[in-house]
Structures are given as structure tokens and as C-alpha cells.
Design a protein around this motif. Structure first.
Motif, PDB file in Angstrom:
ATOM      1  N   PRO A  29       0.816  -1.219   0.000  1.00 43.71           N
ATOM      2  CA  PRO A  29       0.000   0.000   0.000  1.00 43.71           C
ATOM      3  C   PRO A  29       0.849   1.269   0.000  1.00 43.71           C
ATOM      4  O   PRO A  29       2.045   1.242   0.328  1.00 43.71           O
ATOM      5  N   ASN A  30       0.196   2.364  -0.345  1.00 41.11           N
ATOM      6  CA  ASN A  30       0.826   3.681  -0.311  1.00 41.11           C
ATOM      7  C   ASN A  30      -0.190   4.692   0.236  1.00 41.11           C
ATOM      8  O   ASN A  30      -1.397   4.455   0.206  1.00 41.11           O
ATOM      9  N   ASP A  31       0.321   5.796   0.728  1.00 41.41           N
ATOM     10  CA  ASP A  31      -0.544   6.796   1.357  1.00 41.41           C
ATOM     11  C   ASP A  31      -1.092   7.779   0.336  1.00 41.41           C
ATOM     12  O   ASP A  31      -0.324   8.452  -0.364  1.00 41.41           O
ATOM     13  N   PRO A  32      -2.421   7.925   0.265  1.00 42.38           N
ATOM     14  CA  PRO A  32      -3.012   8.918  -0.630  1.00 42.38           C
ATOM     15  C   PRO A  32      -3.075  10.285   0.042  1.00 42.38           C
ATOM     16  O   PRO A  32      -2.925  10.413   1.265  1.00 42.38           O
ATOM     17  N   ALA A  33      -3.320  11.300  -0.734  1.00 42.15           N
ATOM     18  CA  ALA A  33      -3.656  12.617  -0.185  1.00 42.15           C
ATOM     19  C   ALA A  33      -5.111  12.576   0.275  1.00 42.15           C
ATOM     20  O   ALA A  33      -5.975  12.038  -0.416  1.00 42.15           O
ATOM     21  N   ILE A  34      -5.369  13.131   1.444  1.00 38.09           N
ATOM     22  CA  ILE A  34      -6.699  13.098   2.040  1.00 38.09           C
ATOM     23  C   ILE A  34      -7.278  14.505   2.049  1.00 38.09           C
ATOM     24  O   ILE A  34      -6.619  15.449   2.492  1.00 38.09           O
ATOM     25  N   THR A  35      -8.491  14.647   1.570  1.00 38.70           N
ATOM     26  CA  THR A  35      -9.170  15.947   1.570  1.00 38.70           C
ATOM     27  C   THR A  35     -10.474  15.812   2.338  1.00 38.70           C
ATOM     28  O   THR A  35     -11.263  14.896   2.070  1.00 38.70           O
ATOM     29  N   THR A  36     -10.689  16.714   3.293  1.00 35.83           N
ATOM     30  CA  THR A  36     -11.927  16.721   4.076  1.00 35.83           C
ATOM     31  C   THR A  36     -12.547  18.111   3.974  1.00 35.83           C
ATOM     32  O   THR A  36     -12.297  18.973   4.816  1.00 35.83           O
ATOM     33  N   PRO A  37     -13.353  18.342   2.962  1.00 35.16           N
ATOM     34  CA  PRO A  37     -13.955  19.666   2.796  1.00 35.16           C
ATOM     35  C   PRO A  37     -14.778  20.059   4.019  1.00 35.16           C
ATOM     36  O   PRO A  37     -15.418  19.219   4.658  1.00 35.16           O
ATOM     37  N   ALA A  38     -14.780  21.334   4.331  1.00 32.54           N
ATOM     38  CA  ALA A  38     -15.527  21.822   5.488  1.00 32.54           C
ATOM     39  C   ALA A  38     -17.020  21.895   5.215  1.00 32.54           C
ATOM     40  O   ALA A  38     -17.828  21.846   6.144  1.00 32.54           O
ATOM     41  N   THR A  39     -17.405  22.001   3.960  1.00 24.72           N
ATOM     42  CA  THR A  39     -18.810  22.119   3.598  1.00 24.72           C
ATOM     43  C   THR A  39     -19.070  21.297   2.341  1.00 24.72           C
ATOM     44  O   THR A  39     -18.138  20.855   1.662  1.00 24.72           O
ATOM     45  N   THR A  92     -19.656  16.317  -0.300  1.00 27.95           N
ATOM     46  CA  THR A  92     -18.514  15.410  -0.220  1.00 27.95           C
ATOM     47  C   THR A  92     -17.875  15.523   1.158  1.00 27.95           C
ATOM     48  O   THR A  92     -17.352  16.577   1.536  1.00 27.95           O
ATOM     49  N   LEU A  93     -17.916  14.417   1.902  1.00 31.37           N
ATOM     50  CA  LEU A  93     -17.341  14.412   3.250  1.00 31.37           C
ATOM     51  C   LEU A  93     -15.840  14.190   3.229  1.00 31.37           C
ATOM     52  O   LEU A  93     -15.098  14.784   4.028  1.00 31.37           O
ATOM     53  N   LEU A  94     -15.407  13.320   2.318  1.00 31.85           N
ATOM     54  CA  LEU A  94     -14.047  12.815   2.393  1.00 31.85           C
ATOM     55  C   LEU A  94     -13.633  12.331   1.020  1.00 31.85           C
ATOM     56  O   LEU A  94     -14.420  11.724   0.296  1.00 31.85           O
ATOM     57  N   SER A  95     -12.392  12.615   0.637  1.00 28.86           N
ATOM     58  CA  SER A  95     -11.897  12.081  -0.634  1.00 28.86           C
ATOM     59  C   SER A  95     -10.414  11.748  -0.503  1.00 28.86           C
ATOM     60  O   SER A  95      -9.681  12.335   0.306  1.00 28.86           O
ATOM     61  N   TYR A  96     -10.002  10.777  -1.313  1.00 28.56           N
ATOM     62  CA  TYR A  96      -8.607  10.339  -1.363  1.00 28.56           C
ATOM     63  C   TYR A  96      -8.122  10.470  -2.803  1.00 28.56           C
ATOM     64  O   TYR A  96      -8.872  10.208  -3.746  1.00 28.56           O
ATOM     65  N   ALA A  97      -6.873  10.853  -2.952  1.00 25.02           N
ATOM     66  CA  ALA A  97      -6.291  10.978  -4.297  1.00 25.02           C
ATOM     67  C   ALA A  97      -4.830  10.519  -4.242  1.00 25.02           C
ATOM     68  O   ALA A  97      -4.085  10.877  -3.325  1.00 25.02           O
ATOM     69  N   PHE A  98      -4.458   9.736  -5.235  1.00 23.21           N
ATOM     70  CA  PHE A  98      -3.076   9.245  -5.312  1.00 23.21           C
ATOM     71  C   PHE A  98      -2.690   9.148  -6.779  1.00 23.21           C
ATOM     72  O   PHE A  98      -3.488   8.741  -7.628  1.00 23.21           O
ATOM     73  N   GLU A  99      -1.472   9.514  -7.100  1.00 19.74           N
ATOM     74  CA  GLU A  99      -0.923   9.258  -8.430  1.00 19.74           C
ATOM     75  C   GLU A  99       0.582   9.051  -8.313  1.00 19.74           C
ATOM     76  O   GLU A  99       1.243   9.621  -7.436  1.00 19.74           O
ATOM     77  N   SER A 100       1.064   8.196  -9.181  1.00 19.19           N
ATOM     78  CA  SER A 100       2.490   7.894  -9.185  1.00 19.19           C
ATOM     79  C   SER A 100       2.887   7.490 -10.604  1.00 19.19           C
ATOM     80  O   SER A 100       2.089   6.874 -11.326  1.00 19.19           O
ATOM     81  N   THR A 130      -3.231   6.083 -11.011  1.00 20.63           N
ATOM     82  CA  THR A 130      -4.004   7.005 -10.172  1.00 20.63           C
ATOM     83  C   THR A 130      -5.075   6.213  -9.427  1.00 20.63           C
ATOM     84  O   THR A 130      -5.530   5.145  -9.878  1.00 20.63           O
ATOM     85  N   TYR A 131      -5.480   6.764  -8.281  1.00 14.34           N
ATOM     86  CA  TYR A 131      -6.605   6.205  -7.529  1.00 14.34           C
ATOM     87  C   TYR A 131      -7.339   7.362  -6.859  1.00 14.34           C
ATOM     88  O   TYR A 131      -6.716   8.255  -6.271  1.00 14.34           O
ATOM     89  N   HIS A 132      -8.658   7.348  -6.963  1.00 17.58           N
ATOM     90  CA  HIS A 132      -9.484   8.351  -6.313  1.00 17.58           C
ATOM     91  C   HIS A 132     -10.658   7.657  -5.633  1.00 17.58           C
ATOM     92  O   HIS A 132     -11.241   6.709  -6.183  1.00 17.58           O
ATOM     93  N   MET A 133     -11.001   8.130  -4.464  1.00 15.60           N
ATOM     94  CA  MET A 133     -12.216   7.679  -3.791  1.00 15.60           C
ATOM     95  C   MET A 133     -12.874   8.897  -3.150  1.00 15.60           C
ATOM     96  O   MET A 133     -12.199   9.735  -2.542  1.00 15.60           O
ATOM     97  N   ALA A 134     -14.200   8.988  -3.264  1.00 14.45           N
ATOM     98  CA  ALA A 134     -14.942  10.103  -2.674  1.00 14.45           C
ATOM     99  C   ALA A 134     -16.169   9.551  -1.965  1.00 14.45           C
ATOM    100  O   ALA A 134     -16.838   8.632  -2.460  1.00 14.45           O
ATOM    101  N   VAL A 135     -16.469  10.131  -0.796  1.00 13.45           N
ATOM    102  CA  VAL A 135     -17.648   9.771  -0.021  1.00 13.45           C
ATOM    103  C   VAL A 135     -18.569  10.984  -0.006  1.00 13.45           C
ATOM    104  O   VAL A 135     -18.202  12.053   0.494  1.00 13.45           O
ATOM    105  N   THR A 136     -19.757  10.825  -0.561  1.00  9.64           N
ATOM    106  CA  THR A 136     -20.737  11.911  -0.570  1.00  9.64           C
ATOM    107  C   THR A 136     -22.002  11.428   0.128  1.00  9.64           C
ATOM    108  O   THR A 136     -22.314  10.230   0.129  1.00  9.64           O
ATOM    109  N   VAL A 137     -22.737  12.386   0.722  1.00 11.62           N
ATOM    110  CA  VAL A 137     -23.942  12.025   1.464  1.00 11.62           C
ATOM    111  C   VAL A 137     -25.074  12.973   1.095  1.00 11.62           C
ATOM    112  O   VAL A 137     -24.855  14.115   0.698  1.00 11.62           O
ATOM    113  N   SER A 138     -26.295  12.465   1.255  1.00 11.96           N
ATOM    114  CA  SER A 138     -27.495  13.282   1.072  1.00 11.96           C
ATOM    115  C   SER A 138     -28.629  12.570   1.767  1.00 11.96           C
ATOM    116  O   SER A 138     -28.895  11.394   1.491  1.00 11.96           O
TER     117      SER A 138
END
Length: 587
Positions: free
Chosen positions: A401-411, A414-422, A442-450
Motif C-alpha cells: 500500500p501507499n498513502d493517498p492525499a486526504i481531503t476533508t472539505p468543510a462544507t 462530499t465528506l471525504l476524498s482520497y487521491a493518489f498518483e504515481s 491514479t486512484y481516487h475515492m470520494a464519499v458523498t452524502v445526502s
């Protein structure tokens, strides 16, 4: 569908028109607030549940007696000691006994007996359920919550000197006319602002600021509200004629003697017991700090109503403001929304809310390993081997495994997303004239809610550019997307449930085509090489590129499962996780 719409911010009333739901405005991660967890229960539900609790309560009978010291001042004496010394129980003497002829009263008088009281916490007799006075009245200030202590029995006796001899006085709480011992209690359990709580010994502070599964229980609340040390003022007596003997006795002995003694000791009135639940805390987030806040009913402008109706007053809330994971608990700030609307009070006692930030931290803790396993780091090599270095050899290794960049928007949704490229590349010959290879992943994952749905989208790609002399092609040899949607519900004990709808994966992967030149002049060797590289990379990535395990989504457990029944979970308009709650049987 009502519950689903309600938590999206809209519900349907009997007339079919949409109406806003109060908790849809919850925004705990707003910088003005910053609380990790809030549990809010209405004044009406607290009182109803407390009455149910007191109806089954079997608190000890508290008895206290006073005798005259050498200066004729009232001094406490243990009830059992008085009975042992005199052989007399003053509470067994009839109300009409004559001190001049009653030998037991004469013996008590000789011992210096002055007065005594006997009381037991509980529901007073003679009331219909709807007539029982409120126990708790929430105002606008947490430093002065009104607590009306109710007793199932209350007797007070006095033997005082008179001109013609001792005078015997016995008063008892009459049926349907309860003696209310009214206190204003300081529920600010903050360690940073001046309050009565800070003056208590550490052991007592820990008992009051209970952070276990019982933190929100009615038993704990009764203990806190009846704690003499937290009383902001001396209690007042309601429901008793201030000119009556009973009022004078209660003021002099119960409040003046007994209560002041308790304040020095930091004990609850009438021995209200608290025993912590020995069961382990099942909540996903462990409470590490807590304080109270009173939330009066607010108007459309977010300000407390200056003259609320009885119904609006009943919807004022006692808010437990909580921190988890040793986070700092911010100062108390008034909320600009209500936790319940009048339409909701018939089937909800309040809400349990996990802030967006706290829930995102929980999700990240459980999702990060899945994300890491899909972050592929390639290492390619193109070398010359064989006789006179005339053979071009292609190869690669990949690591995870490798560590992705983590983004947690304040508003936003989208609650949480991961991004990785090499990427990596190598070549043979001048300028790659003999061969070259480049791979970028590349790898991306996003968690959205409604509302009460959560969507998790994953995409994984691998781009390859391969050449052998004049033969070259490039393309995205892996391009897969998984989109899974989960419908959230909750069981009665606060366990989040998720019903998955797994979407069919989208596969836009390409195969490199080296063309007829490779086939005609090279026997298809470069095509064979690119096919093997492609298949090897696909085989390496495919085992981990799967839907997120269901337990990651549904293993969250709300705090308060020992106290409340939970229902209708979903996200507020600002993505706090909200569940409506009702008190369970307080026993």
C-alpha cells in the motif's frame, strides 16, 4: 418515506405539504461551535421520563435530627444515635401528643431534642399523572436550571420551649399538595470558566461529569440536579404557606441546617444514589469531556423567543455538549436552530448528533487502509542485454500500500476524498531510440452524502506508453470505476445499518495496439510485451479494487444506547449525522 424526507430537511404533514425539520439545520462543525457530539432532549421529555423514573425509584429514607448544644444552638445528631440514647423514635409520636403528659416527649426534651425531618425522594401521593409538578424548568441560562425536588414522603417534627412548657409540632406533606424544594442549579461543568463544579474534589467531579454509557441517563441527571454543591442559590420552598409552621420548620431545619451541611460535603440532597453501569461502552466515539447547555426555543431569526408559549417552552432542550478523543471542548455558544419542531414532539424526545468533523474522522480511520491498498506505485525498467547489448528487455515492479492525499472539505456533500498518483519511466538507447516504457497510476475515492444515503465512488487508472524503436502505442490500460450507494437506517440501540446497492463496475480500460508494423517486421514481439505488461498490472491491482466492505459503513454506534431508543437517521443540510431519540424505560 416520512423519515427519509425529514432528515433531508423536509417531511410531510397530514396535509401533504412539505415542512422543514428542525435538526436539518444542525451545523456543529461551524467554527462558532466545534462540538464533536451533541445530545439534546426537550424539557417535556425530561420531565415525563423523570416522573416515570421517580415512580419506580426506591431511594433511602433520609432522616436527620437536631439537638441543642451548650449554647442552645441546633446541632445535628444521627437519627440512630438519638434513638439508641433515648429509646424513642420522634417520628412515631402522634401529632396531638401533649408534652406535659407524654413521657416520650418529656424524655426527648430532657435530651435537648429540638427538631427532625424525614424525607424520601419520589413522586408525591395524591396526584393524577398530568397534575404532577414539573421537576425541571429550563430557562435561558445553564448556570441556573430550576430543579423542583419532589418527595414521596416528607415529615418534620419540632419540640420547642414555651412559656408553659414544651410545645410539640408535627407537620407532614399533604396529599396532592407537594412541598417543592426548588433549587437553581449551575450545570456548567466546564474546567475553564468559574463555577461551582471546579470547587469539588476530583472524585466528585468525575461522578458528576460521568463519561460512561450512563452519561445521558435520567438517574445521572437526577444526581447532578440534586447535588447540593451545584446549587447556585439556597433552595426555596414552593407550595407551602410562608406563614405556616411547616414553612418555618422547613426553612430553619431542612434548608438552614441540613442543606448547608450538604453544601460543605458536596453531596446530593436526600441521598440520590448513582451507580455507573458496569457494561462496556459500545459507542464508536468515546466521550472525553462534557458540559451542559440550555437551548431555549428560537424564532426564525435564530434568537430566543422573549415570550414563548407553553408548547415552545416545553421544546426547550437540555444539550449535552461533548468532546471525543481528548479534543478540546469549546465554550458554550447558543444554537441558532431548534432541535425539535412542535410537529416532531409526539414521537421524539430529542436528537443525538455527531458532527461532520467527528464522523469524517471516524470514517477516515476505517477507510484509509482500503484506500492505501489501491494506491499502486510502479517502478519500470528498460535494459539492454544479450550479445553486444542488442536485446531490449522491458519490466516493471509495483508496490502497495501507499498513502493517498486526504481531503476533508468543510462544507458540501462530499465528506471525504482520497487521491493518489504515481509514475515512473525508463528508456534504452539515445533518447529511447531502442525502447522506452512509462507507467502512471491514479486512484481516487470520494464519499458523498445526502439525506439518509451515502455514496462511495472509486476510480483506478493506469496509463502506459511503450515503444520498441519505431513501434509505439499508449493508452489507459486500466480505467475502472465503482459506485456504490448505501441507504442508512438505525436500530433501536444506536447501531448504524446500511443497505447497499452495488452498482455494476464501469470498465473503460484500453488495450495497446502496436499495429501491423510490429507484426510484419517484428513478429509481434512488441505487442506480446505490451500485453504481458498490461495483464501483469491488471492482475496486481484487481484483488484490492473492490467495493468498500459493508462493515466500514455500518459499524458506527451512537453514544447513548443504554439510555435512548434511536430512529430515523440521516445527514443534516450541513452533513452532521443526526438520529432522533426517545428515552427508554429509565429502569
Amino acid at each position: 418515506m416520512d423519515e427519509i424526507f425529514a432528515l433531508m430537511g423536509y417531511g410531510e404533514d397530514d396535509g401533504g405539504e412539505n415542512r422543514p425539520t428542525a435538526a436539518a439545520k444542525s451545523s456543529l462543525s461551524d467554527p462558532r461551535y466545534g462540538y464533536d457530539v451533541v445530545v439534546a432532549t426537550t424539557q417535556a421529555s425530561i420531565n415525563a421520563t423523570m416522573k416515570g423514573f421517580l415512580s419506580k425509584l426506591r431511594e433511602p429514607v433520609v432522616t436527620m435530627c437536631f439537638v441543642a448544644d451548650e449554647r442552645e444552638n441546633a446541632t445535628p445528631i444521627e437519627y440512630t444515635r438519638l434513638v439508641d440514647e433515648t429509646g424513642i423514635d420522634p417520628f412515631n409520636i402522634p401529632v396531638d401528643a401533649d408534652p406535659s403528659s407524654h413521657p416520650e416527649l418529656q424524655r426527648l426534651y430532657e435530651r435537648g431534642f429540638m427538631a427532625g425531618f424525614r424525607a424520601q425522594l419520589g413522586l408525591p401521593p395524591g396526584y393524577r399523572p398530568t397534575q404532577i409538578p414539573y421537576l425541571v424548568v429550563l430557562g435561558s441560562d445553564t448556570s441556573a436550571v430550576t430543579f423542583n425536588m419532589l418527595c414521596s414522603q416528607f415529615d418534620i417534627v419540632e419540640l420547642k420551649p414555651g412559656r408553659r412548657g414544651p410545645i410539640w409540632n408535627r407537620q407532614s406533606q399533604p396529599a396532592a399538595k407537594a412541598w417543592l424544594i426548588q433549587s437553581r442549579v449551575d450545570l456548567r461543568l466546564s474546567a475553564v470558566e468559574p463555577n461551582a463544579y471546579q470547587t469539588l474534589p476530583p472524585a466528585m467531579q468525575a461522578t458528576i461529569k460521568n463519561l460512561s454509557e450512563d452519561a445521558f441517563s435520567v438517574r445521572q441527571l437526577v444526581f447532578d440536579l440534586s447535588n447540593a454543591q451545584l446549587a447556585a442559590t439556597l433552595p426555596e420552598i414552593e407550595g407551602v404557606d410562608p406563614t405556616s409552621d411547616a414553612y418555618i420548620l422547613l426553612t430553619k431545619y431542612f434548608i438552614g441546617g441540613y442543606f448547608n451541611e450538604l453544601r460543605r460535603e458536596g453531596e446530593p440532597m436526600l441521598g440520590a444514589a448513582i451507580t455507573h453501569n458496569a457494561a462496556p461502552d459500545q459507542a464508536s466515539l468515546s466521550l472525553t469531556d462534557l458540559t451542559f447547555h440550555v437551548g431555549p426555543f428560537v424564532g426564525d431569526d435564530g434568537q430566543a423567543l422573549p415570550d414563548p408559549t407553553a408548547e415552545q417552552q416545553s421544546l426547550a432542550t437540555l444539550n449535552y455538549l461533548c468532546a471525543v478523543n481528548n479534543n478540546r471542548l469549546p465554550p458554550t455558544v447558543a444554537f441558532t436552530w431548534n432541535w425539535l419542531n412542535p410537529e416532531e414532539k409526539s414521537d421524539s424526545h430529542g436528537v443525538a448528533v455527531t458532527s461532520r468533523a467527528a464522523y469524517v474522522a471516524y470514517l477516515n480511520h476505517h477507510l484509509i487502509d482500503h484506500a492505501r491498498r489501491n494506491c499502486i506505485r510502479p517502478k519500470v525498467h528498460v535494459t539492454l542485454e544479450g550479445f553486444l547489448d542488442t536485446e531490449v528487455v522491458f519490466g516493471f515492479q509495483a508496490s502497495k500500500p501507499n498513502d493517498p492525499a486526504i481531503t476533508t472539505p468543510a462544507t458540501g456533500a462530499t465528506l471525504l476524498s482520497y487521491a493518489f498518483e504515481s509514475e515512473d519511466d525508463d528508456e534504452a538507447g539515445v533518447g529511447g531510440a531502442l525502447g522506452s516504457l512509462a507507467i502512471k497510476t491514479t486512484y481516487h475515492m470520494a464519499v458523498t452524502v445526502s439525506g439518509n444515503t451515502m455514496t462511495i465512488t472509486q476510480r483506478q487508472t493506469a496509463y502506459m506508453d511503450a515503444s520498441g524503436g519505431p513501434i509505439e502505442d499508449d493508452g489507459t490500460i486500466i480505467d475502472k470505476t465503482i459506485t456504490d450507494t448505501y441507504t442508512l437506517t438505525i436500530d433501536s440501540e444506536g447501531h448504524l445499518q446500511a443497505t447497499p446497492a452495488y452498482g455494476a463496475p464501469t470498465d473503460n480500460s484500453e488495450n495497446l495496439n502496436m499495429g501491423f508494423v510490429d507484426t510484419l517486421f517484428n513478429g509481434g514481439q512488441m505487442q506480446d510485451i505490451s500485453d504481458k505488461l498490461t495483464q501483469a498490472l491488471r492482475d496486481f491491482t484487481s484483488p484490492s479494487f473492490q467495493p468498500v466492505p459493508l462493515n466500514v459503513v455500518q459499524d458506527y454506534i451512537f453514544p447513548g444506547g443504554k439510555t435512548f431508543a434511536f430512529k430515523s437517521v440521516g445527514f443534516s443540510d450541513n452533513q452532521d449525522l443526526v438520529a432522533h431519540i426517545t428515552y427508554t424505560d429509565p429502569e
